[in-house]
Design a protein around this motif. Structure first.
Motif, PDB file in Angstrom:
ATOM      1  N   TRP A  74      51.213  41.759  47.563  1.00 22.31           N
ATOM      2  CA  TRP A  74      50.284  40.778  47.568  1.00 22.31           C
ATOM      3  C   TRP A  74      49.634  40.526  46.092  1.00 22.31           C
ATOM      4  O   TRP A  74      49.239  39.524  45.793  1.00 22.31           O
ATOM      5  CB  TRP A  74      49.079  41.112  48.583  1.00 22.31           C
ATOM      6  CG  TRP A  74      49.290  40.736  49.795  1.00 22.31           C
ATOM      7  CD1 TRP A  74      49.854  41.368  51.059  1.00 22.31           C
ATOM      8  CD2 TRP A  74      49.102  39.592  50.382  1.00 22.31           C
ATOM      9  NE1 TRP A  74      50.331  40.687  51.823  1.00 22.31           N
ATOM     10  CE2 TRP A  74      49.567  39.455  51.760  1.00 22.31           C
ATOM     11  CE3 TRP A  74      48.850  38.386  50.108  1.00 22.31           C
ATOM     12  CZ2 TRP A  74      49.902  38.277  52.531  1.00 22.31           C
ATOM     13  CZ3 TRP A  74      48.822  37.044  50.769  1.00 22.31           C
ATOM     14  CH2 TRP A  74      49.543  37.217  52.112  1.00 22.31           C
ATOM     15  N   ILE A  75      49.877  41.428  45.299  1.00 23.81           N
ATOM     16  CA  ILE A  75      49.744  41.249  43.867  1.00 23.81           C
ATOM     17  C   ILE A  75      50.617  39.935  43.193  1.00 23.81           C
ATOM     18  O   ILE A  75      50.265  39.141  42.690  1.00 23.81           O
ATOM     19  CB  ILE A  75      49.987  42.659  43.059  1.00 23.81           C
ATOM     20  CG1 ILE A  75      48.636  43.446  43.186  1.00 23.81           C
ATOM     21  CG2 ILE A  75      49.789  42.151  41.525  1.00 23.81           C
ATOM     22  CD1 ILE A  75      48.727  44.673  42.797  1.00 23.81           C
ATOM     23  N   ILE A  80      51.619  34.424  41.701  1.00 17.50           N
ATOM     24  CA  ILE A  80      52.315  33.275  41.960  1.00 17.50           C
ATOM     25  C   ILE A  80      51.343  32.098  42.261  1.00 17.50           C
ATOM     26  O   ILE A  80      51.654  30.911  41.882  1.00 17.50           O
ATOM     27  CB  ILE A  80      53.549  33.459  42.781  1.00 17.50           C
ATOM     28  CG1 ILE A  80      54.394  34.383  42.198  1.00 17.50           C
ATOM     29  CG2 ILE A  80      54.037  31.945  43.207  1.00 17.50           C
ATOM     30  CD1 ILE A  80      55.406  34.827  43.194  1.00 17.50           C
ATOM     31  N   THR A  81      50.308  32.421  42.979  1.00 21.79           N
ATOM     32  CA  THR A  81      49.536  31.467  43.775  1.00 21.79           C
ATOM     33  C   THR A  81      48.390  31.159  42.941  1.00 21.79           C
ATOM     34  O   THR A  81      47.266  30.551  43.376  1.00 21.79           O
ATOM     35  CB  THR A  81      49.032  31.663  45.319  1.00 21.79           C
ATOM     36  OG1 THR A  81      48.273  32.965  45.262  1.00 21.79           O
ATOM     37  CG2 THR A  81      50.399  31.826  46.008  1.00 21.79           C
ATOM     38  N   LEU A  82      48.098  31.841  41.705  1.00 14.90           N
ATOM     39  CA  LEU A  82      47.241  31.571  40.787  1.00 14.90           C
ATOM     40  C   LEU A  82      45.812  32.351  41.323  1.00 14.90           C
ATOM     41  O   LEU A  82      44.713  31.612  41.091  1.00 14.90           O
ATOM     42  CB  LEU A  82      46.778  30.273  40.356  1.00 14.90           C
ATOM     43  CG  LEU A  82      48.151  29.714  39.680  1.00 14.90           C
ATOM     44  CD1 LEU A  82      47.609  28.279  38.958  1.00 14.90           C
ATOM     45  CD2 LEU A  82      48.531  30.376  38.276  1.00 14.90           C
ATOM     46  N   GLY A  83      45.745  33.240  42.280  1.00 16.30           N
ATOM     47  CA  GLY A  83      44.669  33.900  42.879  1.00 16.30           C
ATOM     48  C   GLY A  83      44.385  33.439  44.268  1.00 16.30           C
ATOM     49  O   GLY A  83      43.585  34.192  45.073  1.00 16.30           O
ATOM     50  N   LEU A  84      44.890  32.430  44.607  1.00 17.88           N
ATOM     51  CA  LEU A  84      44.652  31.652  46.050  1.00 17.88           C
ATOM     52  C   LEU A  84      45.068  32.713  47.286  1.00 17.88           C
ATOM     53  O   LEU A  84      44.502  32.852  48.173  1.00 17.88           O
ATOM     54  CB  LEU A  84      45.093  30.405  46.307  1.00 17.88           C
ATOM     55  CG  LEU A  84      44.550  29.547  45.139  1.00 17.88           C
ATOM     56  CD1 LEU A  84      45.289  27.991  45.515  1.00 17.88           C
ATOM     57  CD2 LEU A  84      42.978  29.019  45.603  1.00 17.88           C
TER      58      LEU A  84
END
Length: 104
Positions: A74-75, A80-84
């Motif tokens: 999940w990190i 990859i999703t810029l925190g989303l």
């Protein structure tokens, strides 16, 4: 049946301060361990009250470092999703914690 949580304001404040400090010290990495601690914090202070009024304690059998592979995955997703992805991670941790909870 109903669930009753006994979470005190000072307990919450202490938990938040501890994790705020840990997240600062670890430069944000601690934020990925916080959801495990948060869910366990709430679940372990909750009871199931049956129809006769008898309380039964809920016990979460997760630990912060028990699922290190899940945390690492999940990190990567969050980066990859810029925190989303972190929002989804929080829900998945709750799902995992509830699935690993027993009533004594």
């Amino acid at each position: 049946m109903r669930i009753q949580a006994d979470v005190g304001t000072l307990d919450i404040l202490g938990h938040l301060i501890l994790w705020f400090i840990l997240i600062l010290i670890t430069f944000g990495i601690g934020a990925f361990f916080f959801p495990y601690s948060f869910s366990k914090f709430i679940i372990n202070r909750s009871k199931v009250i049956d129809d006769n009024g008898n309380p039964r304690q809920m016990v979460c059998h997760t630990d912060i470092f028990g699922n290190i592979g899940h945390v690492i995955l999940w990190i990567i997703i969050s980066i990859i999703t810029l925190g989303l992805g972190y929002a989804f991670y929080f829900y998945k941790v709750w799902n995992y914690s509830l699935n690993n909870t027993t009533i004594e």
